[in-house]
Design an enzyme around this catalytic site. Structure first.
Site, PDB file in Angstrom:
ATOM      1  N   GLY A   1      -0.290 -10.092   5.390  1.00  8.86           N
ATOM      2  CA  GLY A   1       0.290 -11.381   5.729  1.00  8.86           C
ATOM      3  C   GLY A   1       1.798 -11.355   5.862  1.00  8.86           C
ATOM      4  N   GLN A   2       2.413 -10.230   5.487  1.00  7.56           N
ATOM      5  CA  GLN A   2       3.878 -10.167   5.525  1.00  7.56           C
ATOM      6  C   GLN A   2       4.419  -9.797   6.899  1.00  7.56           C
ATOM      7  OE1 GLN A   2       1.992  -7.659   4.816  1.00  7.56           O
ATOM      8  NE2 GLN A   2       3.038  -5.779   4.270  1.00  7.56           N
TER       9      GLN A   2
ATOM     10  N   SER B   1       3.262  -2.776  -1.627  1.00  5.00           N
ATOM     11  CA  SER B   1       3.736  -3.300  -2.913  1.00  5.00           C
ATOM     12  C   SER B   1       5.185  -2.852  -3.064  1.00  5.00           C
ATOM     13  CB  SER B   1       2.887  -2.768  -4.075  1.00  5.00           C
ATOM     14  OG  SER B   1       2.967  -1.342  -4.136  1.00  5.00           O
TER      15      SER B   1
ATOM     16  N   ARG C   1       8.224  -2.537  -0.171  1.00  2.00           N
ATOM     17  CA  ARG C   1       8.647  -1.256   0.375  1.00  2.00           C
ATOM     18  C   ARG C   1       8.276  -1.008   1.837  1.00  2.00           C
ATOM     19  NH1 ARG C   1       4.636   2.085   0.929  1.00  2.00           N
ATOM     20  NH2 ARG C   1       5.898   3.979   0.806  1.00  2.00           N
ATOM     21  N   GLN C   2       7.323  -1.759   2.416  1.00  3.20           N
ATOM     22  CA  GLN C   2       6.771  -1.343   3.695  1.00  3.20           C
ATOM     23  C   GLN C   2       7.775  -1.363   4.851  1.00  3.20           C
ATOM     24  OE1 GLN C   2       4.335   0.237   4.746  1.00  3.20           O
ATOM     25  NE2 GLN C   2       2.777   0.154   3.168  1.00  3.20           N
ATOM     26  N   THR C   3       8.557  -2.432   4.989  1.00  2.20           N
ATOM     27  CA  THR C   3       9.526  -2.466   6.092  1.00  2.20           C
ATOM     28  C   THR C   3      10.504  -1.311   5.977  1.00  2.20           C
ATOM     29  OG1 THR C   3       9.383  -4.851   6.455  1.00  2.20           O
ATOM     30  CG2 THR C   3      11.429  -3.777   7.117  1.00  2.20           C
TER      31      THR C   3
ATOM     32  N   ALA D   1      17.711  -2.711   7.631  1.00  6.33           N
ATOM     33  CA  ALA D   1      16.835  -3.706   7.001  1.00  6.33           C
ATOM     34  C   ALA D   1      16.543  -3.379   5.543  1.00  6.33           C
ATOM     35  CB  ALA D   1      15.526  -3.808   7.775  1.00  6.33           C
TER      36      ALA D   1
ATOM     37  N   GLU E   1       9.045  -9.502  -2.755  1.00  9.35           N
ATOM     38  CA  GLU E   1       9.152 -10.002  -4.124  1.00  9.35           C
ATOM     39  C   GLU E   1      10.468 -10.717  -4.425  1.00  9.35           C
ATOM     40  OE1 GLU E   1       6.621  -6.719  -6.553  1.00  9.35           O
ATOM     41  OE2 GLU E   1       7.785  -6.091  -4.808  1.00  9.35           O
TER      42      GLU E   1
END
Length: 328
Positions: A40-41, A79, A82-84, A277, A282
């Site tokens: 969803g992010q 979690s 960290r993904q971007t 970026a 969080e």
């Protein structure tokens, strides 16, 4: 008001990496493979944007091969915000590796050095004769005849430091830090103890907003979670058993609890993330609860130290304060 800093990624010396690959294929598509989980992010939108930006093609030219244990390699967990940063960097590096191969093989085709070339809209050409172009897909066919292919894979694997066990300090404990300040305006009904969050003003240092609408959405969603933590959400446990295991007893915010948002994105581009970026997942939640607690204190002049700050707690402390005043 509350201000927070958040170190994202696993950090603290743990191995943390992401792998991605890109490949020129027929039908005018560029395959992007990533196991990043979009919960969803919007990370899949972001990595498509990154690949398209590096390779100078339209978003429609990127075909995503999503998480599949047969077709993709690890991107790590969705979690730690960290993904971007991690998968975005892996995609950027893979796209840059592919672009280097495009320049290399095009220089052979045009019989010139690669600085004489330029890419645009999925084609490459000599700067001095821009009308003579070779599309990536035509170039891929010619590269195949040479026994090679136009594809690349890259990993992003930054190193962090294990904190000193005595001081908790280190040169680089996390890959980078996101900073958020929130100012929250609340109204407290002193007869019922009910708190209404009216306005939330957010300033977030996110380095670079690759997809500003997604960033704003994360901030608003995270803030609503912070409102739930501050005012509503409480797991009731008795003798090891959860007494409110569903949303009838475990109350969460709804659209009716959503405040008015005023958000400012601070783009310093000061991190090693893709195009500067940083993560915002969080950090969007963390400042909200203390800001609300501070606002309630400002409204009723009594500090409440545990969350959720329920109407019952507010009425109790107000009653205690009245009793103190009456004794005086």
């Amino acid at each position: 008001m509350a201000t927070i800093m958040f170190g994202f990624g696993y950090g603290e010396g743990f191995p943390d990496y992401s792998i991605a690959s890109v490949e020129i294929k027929n039908k005018r598509k560029i395959l992007l493979r990533s196991a990043a989980a979009d919960v969803g992010q919007g990370v899949l939108t972001v990595i498509i944007q990154i690949a398209a930006e590096v390779l100078k093609v339209s978003l429609e030219a990127i075909e995503l091969i999503p998480a599949n244990t047969h077709l993709t390699k690890s991107s790590g967990s969705s979690s730690a915000t960290r993904q971007t940063f991690f998968t975005g960097n892996a995609v950027k590096k893979a796209a840059e590796e592919l672009l280097a191969k495009i320049y290399h093989y095009a220089s052979l085709e045009f019989r010139c050095s690669y600085p004489e070339l330029k890419v645009e809209n999925g084609s490459i050409f000599r700067i001095i004769s821009p009308k003579r172009k070779i599309s990536y897909w035509e170039l891929e066919k010619r590269v195949n005849k040479r026994g090679d292919s136009l594809k690349a894979e890259a990993s992003f694997f930054p190193q962090t430091d294990v904190p000193d066990p005595k001081t908790g300090q280190g040169k680089q404990i996390y890959v980078s830090y996101t900073f958020v300040t929130q100012v929250v305006e609340v109204e407290v009904d002193t007869d019922t103890g009910i708190v209404e969050v009216l306005n939330v003003y957010t300033a977030a240092d996110i380095g670079k907003a690759i997809h500003p609408q997604n960033v704003m959405g994360q901030i608003e969603g995270g803030t609503l979670q912070g409102i739930g933590m501050a005012l509503m959400e409480e797991q009731v446990i008795k003798e090891g058993i959860t007494l409110n295991p569903d949303l009838t007893g475990y109350v969460i915010p709804t659209a009716m609890d959503t405040p008015h948002f005023i958000t400012r994105l601070i783009e310093n581009e000061d991190s090693e993330g893709p195009f500067g970026a940083k993560g915002i997942g969080e950090p969007a939640t963390i400042a909200t609860t203390p800001a609300i607690a501070n606002a309630i204190y400002d409204a009723i002049k009594v500090r409440i130290y545990s969350v959720p700050i329920t109407p019952e707690k507010i009425l109790k402390v107000l009653k205690e304060e009245r009793m103190k005043t009456e004794k005086v």
